[in-house]
Design an enzyme around this catalytic site. Structure first.
Site, mmCIF file in Angstrom:
data_model
loop_
_atom_site.group_PDB
_atom_site.id
_atom_site.type_symbol
_atom_site.label_atom_id
_atom_site.label_comp_id
_atom_site.label_asym_id
_atom_site.label_seq_id
_atom_site.Cartn_x
_atom_site.Cartn_y
_atom_site.Cartn_z
ATOM 1 N N SER A 25 0.814 -1.212 0.000
ATOM 2 C CA SER A 25 0.000 0.000 0.000
ATOM 3 C C SER A 25 0.846 1.260 0.000
ATOM 4 C CB SER A 25 -0.954 0.049 1.201
ATOM 5 O OG SER A 25 -0.213 0.241 2.384
ATOM 6 N N TYR A 58 -2.946 0.697 -3.211
ATOM 7 C CA TYR A 58 -4.133 1.279 -2.598
ATOM 8 C C TYR A 58 -3.696 2.170 -1.446
ATOM 9 C CZ TYR A 58 -3.384 -2.372 0.855
ATOM 10 O OH TYR A 58 -2.823 -3.184 1.814
#
Length: 156
Positions: A25, A58
């Site tokens: 991430s 993300y």
């Protein structure tokens, strides 16, 4: 028809940390996420201006006001603290919405503090990280156009 369109862009943010042994991430200061209209868990593209690496990941919300831009997991092999990155969010929308949609462009300084918000993904703001100026873009654009112009063929 459904199109994938640029909806948010954080321009030239400075990477503050890289955590190789993390699940993955991008940790992003929640103030920058809010300014760009980005949400935790949202898919983003990260373009490393310093070395050309590109990746998808993300978002995880980082502490507001901290300036954190943290690359987590395997991407830490490619993106390092001190690198300048552009973070891009995309959304799917129909043709009518796409025609009138304005992206949220967040310009930041070297400490990842917002210096300007705009709707122009090619815009340059005073105080942006990396010493980039509109004149530099104009000169680079002219040089590129000249290099793409075919040379006259000598007859003989």
């Amino acid at each position: 028809m459904i199109l994938s369109r640029l909806t948010a862009q954080v321009q030239r943010a400075t990477v503050t940390e890289a955590n190789l042994h993390y699940v993955g991430s991008l940790t992003l200061d929640e103030d920058l996420m809010r300014a760009g209209g980005l949400l935790p868990g949202e898919q983003v593209a990260v373009i490393d201006v310093t070395n050309g690496a590109r990746l998808e990941t993300y978002l995880i919300s980082g502490v507001g006001g901290s300036g954190v831009v943290g690359i987590n997991g395997a991407a830490a092999h490619f993106v390092h603290p001190g690198d300048l990155v552009t973070i891009i969010g995309y959304s799917l929308m129909d043709m009518d919405a796409a025609r009138s949609f304005q992206p949220r462009v967040v310009h930041v300084d070297h400490r990842n503090r917002v210096v300007e918000l705009s709707g122009d993904p090619a815009g340059v703001a005073t105080g942006m990280a990396g010493e980039l100026h509109g004149q530099d873009l104009a000169v680079a654009g002219r040089a590129k156009r000249r290099s793409m112009t075919p040379s006259p063929v000598a007859e003989g």
